[in-house]
Design an enzyme around this catalytic site. Structure first.
Site, PDB file in Angstrom:
ATOM      1  N   GLY A 101       0.806  -1.091   0.027  1.00 50.54           N
ATOM      2  CA  GLY A 101       0.080  -0.008   0.086  1.00 50.54           C
ATOM      3  C   GLY A 101       1.009   1.368  -0.047  1.00 50.54           C
ATOM      4  N   LYS A 583      -0.086  -7.206 -11.422  1.00 48.76           N
ATOM      5  CA  LYS A 583      -1.405  -7.757 -11.859  1.00 48.76           C
ATOM      6  C   LYS A 583      -2.575  -6.999 -11.038  1.00 48.76           C
ATOM      7  CE  LYS A 583      -3.907 -10.970 -13.795  1.00 48.76           C
ATOM      8  NZ  LYS A 583      -4.371 -10.757 -14.976  1.00 48.76           N
TER       9      LYS A 583
HETATM   10  O1  M6R Z   1      -8.051  -5.958 -12.099  1.00 51.36           O
HETATM   11  P1  M6R Z   1      -8.616  -4.905 -13.164  1.00 51.36           P
HETATM   12  O2  M6R Z   1      -9.327  -5.641 -14.197  1.00 51.36           O
HETATM   13  O3  M6R Z   1      -9.271  -3.977 -12.242  1.00 51.36           O
HETATM   14  O4  M6R Z   1      -7.154  -4.366 -13.684  1.00 51.36           O
HETATM   15  C1  M6R Z   1      -7.317  -3.203 -14.486  1.00 51.36           C
HETATM   16  C2  M6R Z   1      -6.121  -3.212 -15.341  1.00 51.36           C
HETATM   17  O5  M6R Z   1      -5.100  -3.009 -14.419  1.00 51.36           O
HETATM   18  C3  M6R Z   1      -5.691  -4.364 -16.015  1.00 51.36           C
HETATM   19  O6  M6R Z   1      -6.618  -4.894 -16.978  1.00 51.36           O
HETATM   20  C4  M6R Z   1      -4.638  -4.218 -16.872  1.00 51.36           C
HETATM   21  O7  M6R Z   1      -4.485  -3.303 -17.811  1.00 51.36           O
HETATM   22  C5  M6R Z   1      -3.907  -5.426 -17.371  1.00 51.36           C
HETATM   23  N1  M6R Z   1      -2.395  -5.772 -17.442  1.00 51.36           N
HETATM   24  C6  M6R Z   1      -4.260  -5.769 -18.935  1.00 51.36           C
HETATM   25  O8  M6R Z   1      -3.667  -6.777 -19.590  1.00 51.36           O
END
Ligand code: M6R
Length: 588
Positions: A101, A583
């Site tokens: 965080g 991620k």
């Molecule tokens: O967990 P989330 O779907 O909220 O994440 C959003 C983005 O961080 C995520 O989609 C990111 O763009 C990935 N690396 C795409 O492949």
């Protein structure tokens, strides 16, 4: 971002290898540095390294540490570079602490601690929490009192784990906006997610924001933000919570691409839309980031066309900072794989605070995530745990839920959805053809993706997939917009990747491709059998199976994922852990 694990052995067995195994499951959260600290033989011992976890494992072979209680961390750097000094655990004379965080008031806390004579060895915000604990211990407080004072003093987002030299039978943990799961089993454990602790436990309790817990060999006691003891329900660790590894595949990403037919099938089985779900709703607001935002853009095409509801799609990180007008009776739909993305969570909470007439729904892939627990209504994508940083199966599962919502009043289209798993399965058979295209474009510096209508967001998504893992600069454009500027980028070298299946937009898209071909020599077309008849040998063609054109966004995502994957493999880059990314994005 950052992954944390703590294990307390009930029999005083060494916990280091279990911590490393847990951290391995959390590397998707960050991999700039890693470290572990234990209390063993009455001493605090720590080993840290820069880089991925295997560096730490190697270092531990040379400098082993042992202890019956320990904590570990894998870092995504925010404050301070990815150096060993900035790697967690942060250790003082009597305390070791890991943090996920951002401590927003770290400067003032640090200034105060410096004034009191405490020193610092890192540039991190996290170190102030460890030093603060030490200060409280020095003033005569017990570890429990010191921990309570520390979480009262810090402001920001955190998942903290702390162990104390004088208290080797306990782990303290706390949560505010960063996930913490406490596990019960042969040993007591705590981690950022269920996967990281599932090897050691059979049941899990998820902390809520403001909670803290004291973990002992006999169990755990949970406290709310007023320090009242709270009972929390335990959930069984089931397969869908656990990362089952790469199996026969060389990377998580390709495993997850291949799992899409089954992810879509499972997602179709659930997620029935309640009959009155849209009752009283006069517009839809979609909030999301990254790939999930692209899913939202597709949702807009479908919602407006089939539900006739005005739909706005907003980048969650921008939304709440521009005083948006939130109209009454809006369905705010957040889309998130992880369910932890802070930008998305905060945007949703902003809507909640500013217009009580709004209905808050979420599409998430992680049950018990912060967003799942906070939304009024949750659609759960049944993609299973997604580990590759590049989102693949979660994206097509999100689109599947959006399609179910948008087509909920259209039995014919709902019926068409049932064909998707098989058609997607067939599209995976194109892998070898796509590998050949990958070989041709792997050395390019830039790439252009073009689509129209519901395939425009897929052009954006295809470009994101390529750039985030292969580091080739790629941009997606609405094909009709090319002539207004981006066409200047086309030369004989740049690959122009066009999504052009048969259907309503075919003629327009075909013309756009002619225009591109007149200026460049590297045009690649993804089409279907009918569409392919119009193209001669001057373009590279990938011919996909036929499907109802409303479902193109789901089908055409898959070959673009395969292309990005293969280019990255050919370039020798780390597919699952691309540089600078993580991620689960829990910082703003
Ligand atoms: O967990 P989330 O779907 O909220 O994440 C959003 C983005 O961080 C995520 O989609 C990111 O763009 C990935 N690396 C795409 O492949």
């Amino acid at each position: 971002m950052c992954g944390i694990v703590g294990i307390l052995s009930k029999n005083n067995d060494d916990v280091v290898s279990d911590i490393i195994n847990g951290l391995e499951k959390l590397e998707y959260r960050g991999y700039d540095s890693a470290g572990v600290a234990v209390v063993g033989d009455g001493e605090l011992k720590r080993v840290r390294t820069v880089g991925k976890l295997n560096n730490l494992a190697d270092k531990l072979k040379v400098n082993p540490v042992k202890g019956g209680v320990g904590i570990g961390h894998t870092r995504w750097a925010t404050h301070g570079k990815a150096t060993e000094e900035n790697a967690h655990p942060m250790v003082t004379k009597d305390v070791a602490l890991v943090h996920n965080g951002i401590i927003e008031n770290y400067k003032e806390l640090k200034a105060d601690l410096l004034q009191k004579g405490y020193g610092f060895t890192s540039q991190t915000d996290s170190e102030v929490a460890a030093v603060y604990l030490q200060m409280e211990l020095d003033s005569g407080l017990s570890p429990r009192e010191a921990f309570r004072e520390m979480i009262k003093a810090v402001r920001g987002t955190y998942a903290f784990l702390a162990i104390f030299k004088t208290c080797p039978d306990m782990i303290f943990c706390a949560r505010n906006k960063s996930p913490v799961a406490v596990g019960f089993g042969d040993n007591m454990c705590v981690g950022s997610d269920a996967s990281s602790i599932s090897a050691n436990c059979s049941e899990i309790v998820y902390l809520d924001d403001g909670d803290y817990a004291e973990i002992t060999k006999d169990g755990a006691t949970f406290f709310d933000s007023n320090l009242n003891v709270v009972e929390k329900s335990r959930v069984a660790v089931t397969d869908d919570l656990v990362n089952s590894g790469k199996g026969e595949y060389s990377h998580y990403m390709i495993k997850e691409i291949m799992e899409q037919p089954s992810a879509i099938r499972k997602t179709l089985l659930g997620n029935d839309v309640p009959r009155d779900f849209f009752k009283g709703i006069s517009r839809i607001l979609i909030l999301a980031c990254g790939t999930s935002y692209h899913a939202g853009l597709v949702g807009k095409y479908w919602f407006e066309k089939y539900l006739r509801l005005p739909t706005h799609v907003e980048i969650a990180s921008e939304y709440r900072y521009r005083s948006p007008v939130i109209e009454d009776n809006t369905l705010a739909l957040v889309i998130t794989q992880s369910g932890e993305t802070i930008d998305t969570l905060e945007a949703m909470e902003y809507v909640r605070r500013n217009n009580v007439t709004c209905k808050l729904a979420a599409i998430t892939n992680v049950l018990n995530s912060a967003i799942s627990r906070s939304a009024d209504f949750v659609f759960h994508t049944e993609a299973g745990v997604e580990i590759g940083v590049a989102s693949t199966k979660a994206f097509t599962a999100q689109l599947t839920v959006l399609a179910k919502l948008a087509f909920s009043k259209n039995p014919e289209l709902l019926n068409q959805l049932q064909n998707l798993p098989q058609v997607c399965e067939n599209s995976l058979l194109l892998k070898e053809d796509i590998d050949k295209i990958a070989f041709k474009i792997k050395d390019c510096v830039n790439a252009i993706y073009l689509g129209r209508d519901n395939l425009y967001p897929i052009a954006l998504e295809g470009a994101l997939k390529l750039k985030e893992i292969s580091y080739i600069h790629a941009e997606g454009f609405a094909a009709g917009e090319m002539k207004h500027g981006p066409i200047a980028l086309i030369d004989d070298v740049v690959p122009v990747i066009c999504l052009c299946p048969s259907g309503n937009m075919f003629d327009k898209m075909f013309s756009n491709i002619q225009v591109a071909q007149a200026r460049g020599k590297n045009v690649i077309v993804f089409t279907d059998t009918t569409g392919a008849e119009s193209f001669d040998g001057s373009v590279e063609k990938i011919v996909l199976p036929s499907i109802n054109e409303e479902l193109y966004p789901i089908l055409y995502s898959i070959p673009l994922q395969l292309l990005a994957y293969m280019v990255t493999v050919l370039k020798g880059e780390d597919v699952d852990k691309p540089r600078n990314l993580a991620k689960s994005v829990t910082v703003e």
